[in-house]
Design an enzyme around this catalytic site. Structure first.
Site, PDB file in Angstrom:
ATOM      1  N   LYS A  35       0.846  -1.205   0.000  1.00 31.92           N
ATOM      2  CA  LYS A  35       0.000   0.000   0.000  1.00 31.92           C
ATOM      3  C   LYS A  35       0.881   1.254   0.000  1.00 31.92           C
ATOM      4  CE  LYS A  35      -0.214  -0.331   5.004  1.00 31.92           C
ATOM      5  NZ  LYS A  35      -0.822  -1.068   6.109  1.00 31.92           N
ATOM      6  N   ARG A 130      -9.606  -0.704  15.322  1.00 28.54           N
ATOM      7  CA  ARG A 130      -9.630   0.071  14.089  1.00 28.54           C
ATOM      8  C   ARG A 130     -10.605  -0.652  13.175  1.00 28.54           C
ATOM      9  NH1 ARG A 130      -4.109   1.138  10.781  1.00 28.54           N
ATOM     10  NH2 ARG A 130      -4.445  -1.072  10.381  1.00 28.54           N
ATOM     11  N   TYR A 255      16.775  29.608   7.920  1.00 30.60           N
ATOM     12  CA  TYR A 255      15.579  30.305   8.387  1.00 30.60           C
ATOM     13  C   TYR A 255      15.509  30.311   9.905  1.00 30.60           C
ATOM     14  CZ  TYR A 255      13.470  30.371   3.720  1.00 30.60           C
ATOM     15  OH  TYR A 255      13.194  30.602   2.407  1.00 30.60           O
ATOM     16  N   MET A 303      12.735  24.248   1.749  1.00 32.42           N
ATOM     17  CA  MET A 303      11.922  23.482   0.808  1.00 32.42           C
ATOM     18  C   MET A 303      12.752  22.611  -0.135  1.00 32.42           C
ATOM     19  SD  MET A 303       9.054  24.929  -1.822  1.00 32.42           S
ATOM     20  CE  MET A 303       8.141  25.790  -0.571  1.00 32.42           C
TER      21      MET A 303
END
Ligand SMILES: *Cc1c(COP(=O)(O)O)cnc(C)c1O
Length: 359
Positions: A35, A130, A255, A303
């Site tokens: 998956k 679940r 940053y 990024m």
């Protein structure tokens, strides 16, 4: 691609890891879980590489359709089963197996008009809460499925463990006792284990096992790395230095100016960032290989770039090879430094990266 960042998928490692599953569970059939684009490794690529698996497990229909369109003829199990009545015709056409875990699915399966009956994996909720029927409903649900023309006989039984990756968690024993007491008198094929159970709980290696993470060469256990279990990382995320700064003591990097140089030092700029799936929450000190030597992330990943302390590689040059995880740098370690799990890092690798196959 001119961008010097790529994902290298080692097909031999995938095959090796499947053999490791066979080693752990020699008497079980293997449902290879692929998956989420095979945990970021490429759905069709992995299915073709692991053609030795006895079945494939995917989360939903689109994944199964992609596999059939690529010519994969193996059994494919929809781990969430059908969501809607209209799904059932496609499921029947493509000969997919379904997990049945709730009342809604019983109803739509009962009403469907199918040419062929479907292979059903009846899922019991033994404590994860679940997917699955509660133990008290098992007998009724079993009888109902048994009487349905759309269900191929014999069906199979399944449960899923919540805490298999923690060696001594009491819930695992409770779940196993519950499954055993419900199912032991039924002469049906059963499946319990994910990767952590395959490795850590021998008593869960029943008719079928359902490994995911370990196939990709990553340890499913809470502690340690793939090498502890002779698994080989199938994915390497690699890049290059695209610039080098020679900075003075106390100058900030990146940053937010969250990190400052403790001394005069070289800092490398690497062409990979959170836009590629490198975790922005990785802390300064997260290991990064430059020319195969351990260096450390400094400052915040941005990024398309991140910054690395080059004091361990003072002679590094632009174009030198950088590994963010994979070969020789366990993704388990990176995940810990980013306060996440390897699963999330693998699934988050961005498709804008170039994928290269090896082996
Ligand atoms: C994802 C999944 C697995 C595989 O789990 P890993 O921890 O990756 O081995 C097995 N069974 C089910 C039902 C799953 O959803």
């Amino acid at each position: 691609m001119t961008r010097p960042s790529r994902v290298v998928i080692d097909r031999q490692a995938l095959k090796h890891n499947l053999k490791r599953v066979r080693h752990y569970a020699p008497n079980s059939k293997i449902m290879a879980i692929i998956k989420a684009d095979a945990y970021g490794h490429g759905l069709v690529r992995v299915a073709q590489t692991l053609d030795d698996a006895d079945a494939f497990g995917v989360a939903f229909m689109e994944e199964a359709i992609q596999l059939r369109e690529a010519g994969i003829t193996s059994a494919i199990v929809l781990l969430e089963g059908p969501h809607k009545a209209v799904d059932l015709n496609t499921i029947s056409e493509l000969q997919l197996d379904i997990v049945v875990h709730n009342q809604h699915q019983l109803d739509i399966l009962d009403k469907a008009d199918l040419v062929e009956p479907l292979q059903v994996w009846l899922k019991l909720d033994t404590g994860m809460h679940r997917l699955g029927f509660p133990p008290a409903l098992f007998n009724d649900v079993y009888q109902r499925l048994n009487a349905m023309k759309n269900v191929k006989q014999p069906m199979r039984l399944m449960t899923h463990l919540a805490t298999a990756n923690e060696a001594q968690h009491p819930l695992t024993a409770q779940q196993l006792d519950c499954f055993e007491s419900l199912c032991s008198e039924f002469d049906l094929e059963k499946t319990i284990s994910n990767s952590a159970a395959v490795i850590g709980h021998p008593d869960t290696r029943v008719d079928w096992v359902r490994p995911g993470l370990m196939l990709y060469g990553v340890s499913p256990m809470a502690e340690g790395t793939a090498a502890d279990h002779d698994l080989k990382p199938a994915m390497t995320l690699e890049s290059e230095l695209i610039s080098i700064q020679y900075l003075n003591k106390d100058e900030p990097v990146g940053y937010g100016a969250t990190w400052r140089c403790p001394e005069d030092m070289p800092v490398g700029i690497v062409a990979t960032g959170y836009g590629d799936g490198f975790p922005r929450h990785a802390e300064s000190g997260t290991p990064i290989l430059v020319n195969g030597v351990r260096c450390a992330l400094v400052g915040r990943a941005s990024m398309d770039m991140l910054t690395v302390d080059l004091r361990n590689q003072p002679d590094a040059r632009i174009g030198d090879r950088v590994v963010l995880w994979g070969d020789s740098l366990p993704i388990e370690e990176i995940a810990k430094h980013a306060n996440t799990i390897p699963y999330e890092l693998l699934c988050g690798v961005h498709k804008r990266l170039e994928f290269i196959e090896r082996g």
